[in-house]
Write an enzyme that holds these catalytic residues in place. Structure first.
Site, PDB file in Angstrom:
ATOM      1  N   ASN A  48      -1.787  -6.874  -1.609  1.00 15.04           N
ATOM      2  CA  ASN A  48      -1.421  -6.699  -0.201  1.00 15.04           C
ATOM      3  C   ASN A  48      -1.093  -8.067   0.381  1.00 15.04           C
ATOM      4  OD1 ASN A  48      -2.079  -6.767   2.806  1.00 15.04           O
ATOM      5  ND2 ASN A  48      -2.047  -4.569   2.410  1.00 15.04           N
ATOM      6  N   SER A  55       1.701  -1.865   1.177  1.00 25.37           N
ATOM      7  CA  SER A  55       1.890  -2.073   2.611  1.00 25.37           C
ATOM      8  C   SER A  55       0.955  -1.101   3.311  1.00 25.37           C
ATOM      9  CB  SER A  55       3.348  -1.806   2.994  1.00 25.37           C
ATOM     10  OG  SER A  55       3.554  -2.188   4.337  1.00 25.37           O
ATOM     11  N   GLU A  56       0.059  -1.620   4.167  1.00 30.28           N
ATOM     12  CA  GLU A  56      -1.070  -0.789   4.612  1.00 30.28           C
ATOM     13  C   GLU A  56      -0.692   0.335   5.570  1.00 30.28           C
ATOM     14  OE1 GLU A  56      -0.898  -4.092   5.111  1.00 30.28           O
ATOM     15  OE2 GLU A  56      -1.539  -4.657   7.126  1.00 30.28           O
ATOM     16  N   ASN A  57       0.555   0.371   6.033  1.00 30.18           N
ATOM     17  CA  ASN A  57       0.967   1.544   6.808  1.00 30.18           C
ATOM     18  C   ASN A  57       1.164   2.762   5.914  1.00 30.18           C
ATOM     19  OD1 ASN A  57       3.123  -0.175   5.957  1.00 30.18           O
ATOM     20  ND2 ASN A  57       4.549   1.056   7.123  1.00 30.18           N
ATOM     21  N   SER A  78      -4.489   4.847   2.722  1.00 27.19           N
ATOM     22  CA  SER A  78      -4.127   3.448   2.526  1.00 27.19           C
ATOM     23  C   SER A  78      -5.340   2.539   2.682  1.00 27.19           C
ATOM     24  CB  SER A  78      -3.049   3.057   3.538  1.00 27.19           C
ATOM     25  OG  SER A  78      -2.632   1.736   3.311  1.00 27.19           O
TER      26      SER A  78
END
Lengths: 232, 219
Positions: free
Chosen positions: B23, B46-48, B88
């Site tokens: 990340n 991608s943390e979304n 996520s």
């Protein structure tokens, strides 16, 4: 059972002043554009909005801020919005900032019927103030409660007349979590099809969670940060 | 010579191992993707809600439904997967992500990090930073060693509100690579032409210097 409503105005007809709303989306990606426009038109006020972001000045939840409809925002990141900053510094707006994963998981807990969760996010920081801390296997965790929202308003790519939903790409984000978490869940979709037309294997949100659904229109899908590379 | 932002990113890329799930935060960390060594395959999270983030799209191919955690238009690579934000952060919390790279305003010599709030300034929020630092197995911070006034950002204790405690493992600054140990910042490498004395002078927290400290090498 008829979940289909004709438009956003009908979908939000009973949202009243003081309601607690969840609004799906990350940045301007996957936000319920039609319902936000309808909420602005209806002019309901004193709203509490649970949403990862607060839109930009002239789009998304920013439109509701412009019309001073929001009493409190519960978000993880509220940059990119000058009107938000003005109202916050002027004491017109309350804001509760919480870690993004905590926000997502508090939605999830509501949708799964669990009253609370434990998370390590925020341990040792000001986020932990006043919260119960518990140690599991040598590590500290904070107790965080499930959200309690009157309405969840989400945006999906495809939906059917039974309320089953499929999201597109990263426009999924908080939408399926919030869809599960609202006492009443409203879904606006880019393409509404008759029940049976979507492959049941591919459904992200089962229709049981969705109370009202409608075919959205005129999606702008504004891009917040347009980044490109050159062809070589 | 202190490192450029690109060189900081390039040095961090040297920490990547084949098969890592990674990340990358906003700013210098994002640049790390440009320097992934040949023969090393990593999957960017991608943390979304995406694993398998690719480069920016070509002009005219931007897709408003496909963005990264910095809200930038992106692409996917073959083998990518989309998921919701709870999953996520679930994979982050469960320690499935091998490496997290993020920026910082301050880091303490115990590995505490401050990077989300400056008292008196408009607070934009922590986004996913607190979740990431509380759970990631391996956190590397990309940062400038000093602030624009020349004051050290590597401190005995953070002065700014914390994002997380005892979590940073390594720092790559514009002048040094340091590891966080129970005894403080351990100097591992220095930027080309930067002396140990300069690094000592610019590090306010406890600094451990053992033996000769090699210079970083760049191709």
């Amino acid at each position: 059972m008829n979940k289909v409503v004709s438009n956003a105005d009908e979908a939000i007809r009973d949202i009243a002043d003081g309601a607690v709303l969840m609004l799906g989306g990350f940045g301007l990606c996957g936000i319920p554009e039609n319902c936000i426009t309808a909420l602005v038109k209806k002019g309901v006020k004193q709203l509490t909005c649970i949403s990862n972001n607060a839109g930009v000045d002239d789009f998304g939840i920013g439109l509701m801020l412009q019309h001073k409809q929001v009493k409190k925002m519960i978000s993880s990141y509220v940059g990119e919005n000058a009107e938000f900053e003005r109202q916050l510094l002027g004491g017109e707006l309350e804001v509760e900032l919480i870690p993004q994963g905590t926000l997502a998981t508090r939605c999830m807990a509501a949708g799964y019927g669990m009253p609370a969760i434990y998370t390590p996010a925020g341990v040792g920081t000001e986020v932990a103030a006043g919260k119960e801390t518990r140690n599991f296997n040598g590590k500290d965790y904070l107790l965080e409660y499930a959200f309690d929202a009157d309405f969840a308003i989400v945006k999906a790519w495809k939906g059917d007349t039974d309320g089953n939903l499929i999201y597109k790409e990263t426009a999924r984000n908080f939408n399926p979590l919030m869809a599960m978490a609202g006492k009443i869940t409203i879904a606006e979709v880019e393409e509404l099809v008759p029940a049976g037309k979507l492959d049941p294997n591919l459904i992200h949100t089962p229709g049981i969670y969705v109370h009202r659904i409608f075919q959205g229109m005129n999606y702008e899908k504004r891009i917040e940060q347009r980044t490109i590379r050159k062809k070589v | 010579m202190s490192l450029t932002k690109e060189q900081i990113a390039q040095r961090i890329a040297g920490e990547l191992k084949d098969g890592y799930y990674v990340n990358l935060g906003i700013g210098i960390p994002t640049l790390v993707a440009n320097y992934i060594p040949a023969g090393i395959n990593v999957v960017l999270q991608s943390e979304n809600g995406l694993l398998g983030m690719g480069p920016f799209p070509f002009e005219g191919e931007e897709d408003p439904d496909l963005i990264n955690a910095g809200k930038q238009t992106i692409t996917t690579v073959p083998g990518s997967a989309f998921f919701d934000s709870a999953m996520s952060f679930g994979m982050i919390r469960a320690g499935k992500v091998d490496l997290t790279v993020l920026g910082a305003m301050e880091v303490s010599d115990q590995g505490d990090i401050a990077n989300w709030k400056i008292p008196g300034k408009m607070v934009k929020g922590m986004g996913g930073a607190m979740d990431l630092v509380a759970s990631a197995k391996n956190i590397i911070v990309a940062m400038m060693h000093t602030n624009p006034k020349g004051e050290s950002k590597l401190l005995p204790e953070c002065l700014l509100p914390l994002t997380g405690v005892k979590c940073v493992k390594k720092i790559v600054s514009d002048i040094a690579v340091l590891e966080i140990t129970p005894q403080g910042f351990k100097l591992l490498e220095r930027a080309p032409g930067v002396s140990v004395e300069e690094i000592k002078a610019k590090t306010a927290g406890r600094l451990i210097v053992e033996g000769g400290i090699p210079e970083m090498k760049f191709d």
